[in-house]
Structure formats: C-alpha cells, structure tokens
Motif scaffolding. Structure first.
Motif, PDB file in Angstrom:
ATOM      1  N   LYS A 278       0.830  -1.192   0.000  1.00  0.00           N
ATOM      2  CA  LYS A 278       0.000   0.000   0.000  1.00  0.00           C
ATOM      3  C   LYS A 278       0.869   1.248   0.000  1.00  0.00           C
ATOM      4  O   LYS A 278       1.797   1.365   0.795  1.00  0.00           O
ATOM      5  N   VAL A 279       0.549   2.164  -0.889  1.00  0.00           N
ATOM      6  CA  VAL A 279       1.259   3.441  -0.927  1.00  0.00           C
ATOM      7  C   VAL A 279       0.227   4.558  -0.753  1.00  0.00           C
ATOM      8  O   VAL A 279      -0.753   4.630  -1.490  1.00  0.00           O
ATOM      9  N   THR A 280       0.442   5.406   0.245  1.00  0.00           N
ATOM     10  CA  THR A 280      -0.481   6.521   0.497  1.00  0.00           C
ATOM     11  C   THR A 280       0.267   7.842   0.397  1.00  0.00           C
ATOM     12  O   THR A 280       1.281   8.032   1.061  1.00  0.00           O
ATOM     13  N   TRP A 281      -0.235   8.723  -0.427  1.00  0.00           N
ATOM     14  CA  TRP A 281       0.308  10.082  -0.512  1.00  0.00           C
ATOM     15  C   TRP A 281      -0.669  11.022   0.153  1.00  0.00           C
ATOM     16  O   TRP A 281      -1.846  11.019  -0.170  1.00  0.00           O
ATOM     17  N   THR A 282      -0.187  11.840   1.068  1.00  0.00           N
ATOM     18  CA  THR A 282      -1.033  12.893   1.618  1.00  0.00           C
ATOM     19  C   THR A 282      -0.271  14.192   1.459  1.00  0.00           C
ATOM     20  O   THR A 282       0.891  14.269   1.843  1.00  0.00           O
ATOM     21  N   GLN A 283      -0.869  15.176   0.868  1.00  0.00           N
ATOM     22  CA  GLN A 283      -0.150  16.426   0.686  1.00  0.00           C
ATOM     23  C   GLN A 283      -1.017  17.630   1.046  1.00  0.00           C
ATOM     24  O   GLN A 283      -2.207  17.654   0.781  1.00  0.00           O
TER      25      GLN A 283
ATOM     26  N   ILE B  74      -8.721  11.640  -3.130  1.00  0.00           N
ATOM     27  CA  ILE B  74      -9.541  12.706  -2.548  1.00  0.00           C
ATOM     28  C   ILE B  74      -8.751  14.001  -2.727  1.00  0.00           C
ATOM     29  O   ILE B  74      -7.681  14.167  -2.160  1.00  0.00           O
ATOM     30  N   SER B  75      -9.265  14.891  -3.546  1.00  0.00           N
ATOM     31  CA  SER B  75      -8.538  16.127  -3.812  1.00  0.00           C
ATOM     32  C   SER B  75      -9.400  17.323  -3.433  1.00  0.00           C
ATOM     33  O   SER B  75     -10.559  17.426  -3.827  1.00  0.00           O
ATOM     34  N   LYS B  76      -8.815  18.220  -2.635  1.00  0.00           N
ATOM     35  CA  LYS B  76      -9.539  19.419  -2.210  1.00  0.00           C
ATOM     36  C   LYS B  76      -8.748  20.634  -2.662  1.00  0.00           C
ATOM     37  O   LYS B  76      -7.630  20.851  -2.202  1.00  0.00           O
ATOM     38  N   GLY B  77      -9.293  21.390  -3.568  1.00  0.00           N
ATOM     39  CA  GLY B  77      -8.621  22.587  -4.058  1.00  0.00           C
ATOM     40  C   GLY B  77      -9.291  23.827  -3.473  1.00  0.00           C
ATOM     41  O   GLY B  77     -10.513  23.936  -3.499  1.00  0.00           O
ATOM     42  N   ILE B  78      -8.484  24.727  -2.944  1.00  0.00           N
ATOM     43  CA  ILE B  78      -9.039  25.967  -2.392  1.00  0.00           C
ATOM     44  C   ILE B  78      -8.404  27.139  -3.129  1.00  0.00           C
ATOM     45  O   ILE B  78      -7.183  27.244  -3.184  1.00  0.00           O
TER      46      ILE B  78
ATOM     47  N   GLU C 271     -11.530  15.428   5.315  1.00  0.00           N
ATOM     48  CA  GLU C 271     -11.225  14.065   4.863  1.00  0.00           C
ATOM     49  C   GLU C 271      -9.740  13.874   4.593  1.00  0.00           C
ATOM     50  O   GLU C 271      -9.232  12.772   4.677  1.00  0.00           O
ATOM     51  N   VAL C 272      -9.061  14.960   4.237  1.00  0.00           N
ATOM     52  CA  VAL C 272      -7.621  14.855   3.978  1.00  0.00           C
ATOM     53  C   VAL C 272      -6.844  14.975   5.286  1.00  0.00           C
ATOM     54  O   VAL C 272      -5.943  14.190   5.553  1.00  0.00           O
TER      55      VAL C 272
END
Lengths: 253, 480
Positions: B298-303, B358-362, B454-455
């Motif tokens: 499993k590879v998880t990217w959180t940015q 899951i992508s959140k753009g502000i 969620e992020v």
C-alpha cells in the motif's frame, strides 16, 4: 433590555423599515406579526447585524450599548441570539464543534473559563433532552441533510446551549408539523427566564398558543401599526391583517 | 465590497513568516549547466563512477527534451543557464554528531520550529534536515539502526549502501520520465534515503525538512524510500524558503518502493515561499513523486500544498502487484497570484488493485487551482476499483478552479467512480457562524477546515495540527 427608536432600514435601494419603535424589558416575550413583506425578517436581520441591510435612521440600544455599532459576533457574545428562518448548511463542519466554538467565544467574552470537550458534552446532553434531539444530529455537519423540523429544533437547541439574554426567533414555526411545533415551543418555554427577553417573529397565531406572549405587535409597511396583549393575536387570526392596515390609514387621513 | 469578501482578502494578506535569510557561508558553483557541471557536482560529492554515468545519461536525455507546456500554469520561460546547480553551507566537511552542525544553520531550523536535538523531541520523529542542497543532520540514527532501519542523507547512502541505491534509484521514476525528472537525475545534490528491512514496522515517523537559503540556486533533492517485504513506514516532508524577488526553481524527485505486503505513507506539508501578493518572486515547484506497490502493498500520498508560486506535481502510484492499494489525499491552496496544477496518477496493473483519490482545491485572491488526475486500468488489472472525489472551494470572485480527470479503462471487470463539486464560501455561512459568536476569520477557518477534513484526518496527528494552522495563515486576509 432593548430599545428601538425610529428605526429605518433599507436593503439595496428598497426602503423596508420605516420608523420602528419598540421597547422590550427583561423577561418579556414580544410577538411580531404581520403579512408577507411587512419587514419582520428585516427587523430580525438588522438586530443581528446581517450583511446587506443598511440602517438609514434611528437607534437601537441593547443593555445600554449602541447595538448597531457592534459587529455581528460582538452582538452574539453580548447575548443576542437569532434563530434563523432558514438555517444555513455548512458541509464538513461538525454541528457540535461549531456550537462549542461559539459557546467558548461567548464564555471568553463573559470572562468565564472555556469549556473542555467533557464539560461541553455534559452540558449539551442535558439540553438535547429538552429538545428531544436525536444524538446523531450532533456529529453531523451543521444542518446538512437535516429535515426542516430538525433544522428548527437545532436552532432552539443552540439557543438553549448559548443561553442568550435576547433571543430573536424568526419564523421558527414555519415548516413544522404540530408535534414538532409543540416540542420546539416546549423548549422555548423552558428557556423563559426573568433575565431573558424573547422577540418571536411569526406569521401565524398558531405558535402563540404554545409560546404565550406578553405583547403582540403588528408590523405593516415597515411600521408597528398596532400593539396589544396576547388577545390581539387571536383577533388577527379571526379578522386577518387587512383589518389592522385600514386603521392607521384612516388615522393618518 | 461585502464584509465577507474583505475578510478573506485580509486573511490572504498575512505575510510569509519563514521568509528570513540565514547568514551562513555558502559554497556555490557558477551558474549554468553542462556536462562539466554535472561532473563537477559528482566530484564534489566524491561519487562512484556508476552514479556519474547515471547523471550524464540523464543530462543527455534532458538536453534533448523540451519543457512541457500541457499544464494549466503560466510563467516566463526559465533560463536554465542562469541557475546555480549546487550550493552548500561551507563550514563542515564531515559531520560526526549533531554538535558539528553550523550553529547558524541549527538556529535556522530552531526558528522554523524543527528541533535537531534528539533528547528534546517528545514526539519521537526522526528528522533529516536539508539546508540548500545538503543534508546537515539526521536525528535518531542509532535508535533506528538497532532495528536495521537505514535513514540518512542521500549522499551518505551512496557511500554506505551503494548496492541498495543502485538497485532502486530510477526504478520508479526513470531518467526519461519527464523534463524535470531528467534534470533532477542529472544534477540532484542531496536528499533523504530510507530503507526499512523485511517485516520491520518503523517505530517513529521519519521526516525530512527542506530549506532553500542561498539566492539564485535551484534545489534538486532526491528522495528514495524502500520498504522491504512486510515493512511499514510513515514519512513526513516539510519545506520553506526565504522571501526573494526572483523566482527559484525546485525540481525534486521522490521514489517509493513498497515490496510485497509493505506499507508506505508519505505526507508532505509544502510551504515554499509563494511570492508576494502581486506575484513577484516565489518558488517554482516542479516535482515528480511516484510510488510502486508490489503484491498486497500500500502506498499513500497525503499532501497539503500551501506554498510556491507555481506547483506542478502529481504524486502517483503504480499498482503493480495484485491486491495492491494506492491512495492520494490532497489539499492545495492557491491565494494571491499562486498557481497550482496538481493531482495524481493511479496506474492499475495488478489484479484487484484499489485506489482512492480525494482532492480538495481551495482558491482565493487571484489564485488558479487545477486538479489533473489520471486513472489508468490496464488489461490485466481485473477487478480493479477506483474512487475519485475532487472538490473545489472558491473564496472571492477573482480566483479559479479547474478539473481535468482522465480515465483509461481497458477491461470490463473494473469499477471507476468519479465525483466532483465546486462550492463557494457563502456569506450566509459566515454570517451564521458570526451570529453564534465566531469572528469572520475563525468562521472561514472553520469552513475551510471542514472542507479539508477528509484529507486532514489522513495526516499524522502532529502534522494535522500544523497543516490546519498553515491553512489559516495561507488564507489569512482572503475573506472580507
């Protein structure tokens, strides 16, 4: 408590309030009634400091303060609470979290220590019972996916937690079935207190069977055209608003 | 202008607080790029012949490539001959202990809130600090070594563990992958290396902290992380840079290798200097990040991307092994004149592979925020599943949000779901919060944090708090 003098207000270039005079003393319940477009919600909005409403003349004094000079959050921290006619949905923001943030702002302002999560939960559990609120409403995002009744119940629940000194209920009865109306009114009545004033804005007399007012005012054309005791509401129910409108017109003629 | 809009705008005007410059003697090589420069970098680092050859190959590939233009960001052409490709704090040659770190450099990290004192760290995060192009300190090395975990600077890994570096370097991001990756492969200066042996669960978070200090230099780090079979690791990366009027180039490459049954979680809080409110200065952040997951890995990217004038990065997962899992959780903020073109690629090759995006753009101010994502499901990836959710939040009326999802599905047994939404912080939402006693600033923070929830919940605890604060600062002044 609250002293409104010759209040004029406009939304954009539309003049809506045309000289409201109203005195509300501590512990009193005042009902503001009137037909659609008479300015009821505008009055509630001006008192809470809603954007887009411009006060063109008059004064509002609350607990000796110039209310109109305060930012909306300062009014809230001073104990002014508005139960919204259309409570806003805020996705992703936990209902209890917003309430805790608000309550702690109010407490800070009063010089009281902020509540931690445990004390806060104890407090709100007690208040939830009052409104027969479902537990799940706490952890859901603010008003998101709430039914009309749940939203209104949530407003009064927030009021119960924030313990305002002046609560303005803007058409809290609209969209409620009779059972929900009784619960909400029961919650409001439980919050009646010699130190707390209520301004209840409503269309119909129905709500006033459950929240019995000390005074009833009829708003028309942005003015209070008639004031009386609770029996005035019954008279209105019987004769309609047309009856009040003709009277001041005749008087001014 | 309404109050709500003004506050977001005031919020956005908050100054960048990491913009100071450290006065430390730096060794910088002259600007320009050629084979000789590549050789010079390699010799300064006393590298083995194979690595020099690898750099030269990359340089030759890069020389024939052209800069990509497909992205939705706009900037003046970069003059690659006007950049210095190597800068290092001069003083120390070899570091035997943390005490040998230049006090100025050390003070810089203290100022940034990154303590290099092992005994002072309560949370037990091992840190590798990279100042300009060179790794200056790695903490908790001995503790980790007892478990067989290698965590050190890239240069040290080349010296001490050449076989591991040689085996995995370029195995996930080949030299020819893209223009910026090729450039990095030719001139990379340092970075972090970690290896977690078979079956070992890394007992603490590993963290690299990148700081650009010198002017007119590019920063090109290389990070390589290998989790052997059944190993587990969580890795954090943070970055800041001084406030300068010129744009500075940052072109990093991160490669993750998760062998069978391994788990890698890679979290980034990127806070490079974003430029001023008129768009002057700021970092150009062109980064290639990719992980390869073997069977059941499993590879998880959180940015959380709040900095940089331009952000161009697509942390991706190659789901090579059967049942492997890829995840991408992203919050990207663009304020003032910032531009971001970011997203991910999920390449499903193995059977029953799963991916979540899951992508959140502000976007606030005049910021432009683009989500670009590719979900490719290969012929052999039977039973593969993907779920993508891309949400955009707009603050004010001069910013923009763009979404470019690409889907390529080559078999019929797969499931792909995509959800997208665009919303605006409403004045009625802000008023509602204010009526309950919150200031406008707190109301905006509350709503934005709710949007990113969620992020944030995917971030390690300590980082989540930092990210929330950072978001508040990045948006300060953006509502009125």
């Amino acid at each position: 408590m609250l002293e409104i003098r010759d209040l004029h207000a406009a939304a954009g270039d539309r003049q809506i309030l045309n000289g409201i005079n109203l005195t509300v003393n501590a512990g009193e319940v005042h009902a503001i009634m009137g037909p659609n477009g008479s300015g009821k919600s505008t009055l509630a909005g001006v008192l809470a400091g809603r954007d887009g409403l411009e006060v063109t003349a008059g004064t509002v004094t609350y607990k000796g303060l110039d209310l109109l000079d305060l930012e909306p959050e300062e009014r809230a921290r001073e104990g002014v609470f508005l139960a919204f006619q259309y409570p806003v949905e805020i996705p992703g923001v936990n209902n209890a979290y917003l309430l805790k943030a608000g309550l702690n702002e109010v407490r800070k302002h009063r010089g009281e220590p902020e509540l931690d999560a445990m004390d806060f939960m104890t407090l709100i559990r007690a208040r939830m019972k009052l409104l027969e609120m479902d537990d799940t409403l706490l952890s859901r995002p603010v008003n998101e996916g709430f039914s009309g009744g749940e939203k209104k119940r949530n407003e009064i629940f927030q009021m119960a937690v924030l313990e305002p000194t002046l609560a303005i209920l803007d058409e809290t009865d609209s969209g409620l079935d009779i059972d929900a109306l009784k619960t909400v009114a029961g919650g409001v009545n439980a919050l009646r207190d010699p130190a707390r004033s209520l301004v209840v804005v409503t269309h119909y007399q129905r709500l006033l069977n459950y929240i019995v007012p000390d005074f009833v005012h009829v708003l028309s054309g942005g003015r209070i055209v008639k004031s009386g005791g609770k029996e005035l509401a019954l008279e209105l129910e019987e004769k309609g608003y047309g009856w009040t409108e003709t009277e001041p017109a005749a008087a001014s003629a | 202008m309404s109050t709500a809009t003004q506050t977001v705008e005031d919020l956005a005007k908050q100054e960048y607080k990491y913009g100071f410059v450290t006065d430390v003697e730096t060794e910088t090589i002259p600007v320009g790029l050629s084979e000789d420069v590549v050789r010079l970098i390699s010799s300064k680092k006393e590298e083995p012949e194979w690595l020099l050859e690898s750099r030269l190959t990359a340089f030759r590939i890069w020389s024939k490539m052209t800069e990509p233009e497909w992205h939705n960001v706009h900037y003046k052409p970069i003059d690659y001959q006007a950049i210095s490709y190597y800068a290092a704090p001069k003083k120390q040659v070899k570091l035997d202990s943390l005490d040998d770190v230049d006090p100025e450099v050390r003070a810089t990290f203290d100022k940034l809130g990154i303590s290099l004192d092992e005994q002072k760290r309560l949370s037990g995060v091992a840190v590798d600090a990279v100042f300009d192009s060179v790794s200056v300190a790695t903490t908790f090395k001995d503790t980790l070594a007892n478990l067989g975990i290698i965590f050190c600077s890239f240069s040290e890994a080349v010296r001490e563990h050449p076989e591991l570096v040689r085996q995995y370097l370029g195995s996930v991001v080949p030299h020819s992958d893209n223009f910026f990756a090729a450039l990095n492969a030719a001139v990379f200066s340092d970075g972090s290396f970690a290896y977690i042996p078979k079956g070992v669960k890394c007992p603490m978070e590993l963290s690299t902290y990148f700081r650009i200090n010198a002017a007119n230099t590019g920063q090109f780090e290389r990070t390589l992380l290998v989790a052997d079979e059944g190993a587990e690791v969580s890795y954090l990366e943070g970055c800041t840079a001084p406030q300068r009027d010129e744009n500075q180039l940052h072109a990093a490459v991160v490669e993750l290798v998760a062998l069978d049954n391994a788990t890698i979680k890679y979290s980034t809080v990127q806070n490079w200097y974003p430029g001023d409110e008129n768009g002057k200065g700021g970092i150009y952040n062109f980064v290639t990040k990719r992980g390869k997951a073997f069977a059941n890995a499993k590879v998880t990217w959180t940015q959380v991307e709040t900095g940089s004038a331009i952000t161009w990065k697509y942390p991706s997962c190659i789901l090579q092994g059967d049942n492997s899992v890829g995840e991408f959780y992203s919050v990207a903020v663009t304020n003032n004149c910032q531009q971001a073109d970011t997203g991910t690629k999920m390449i499903h090759l193995g059977k029953n592979t799963r991916s979540t995006i899951i992508s959140k753009g502000i976007s606030a101010g005049k910021g432009q925020n683009t989500y670009r994502g590719l979900v490719r499901i290969g012929k052999g990836a039977r039973g593969a599943r993907n779920f993508s959710q891309c949400d955009s939040l707009l603050i004010g009326d001069r910013c923009g949000a763009h979404t470019f999802p690409y889907l390529e599905v080559k078999n019929t047994s797969s499931q792909v779901e995509h959800e997208a939404s665009t919303s605006k912080i409403g004045e009625d939402q802000i008023f509602y919060c204010r009526q309950r006693g919150l200031s406008t600033e707190d109301a905006v923070n509350l709503i934005v944090n709710g949007f990113c929830k969620e992020v944030f919940r995917e971030l390690p605890m300590e980082f989540a708090v930092e990210a929330q604060k950072l978001l508040g600062i990045s948006l300060e002044g953006s509502v009125g």
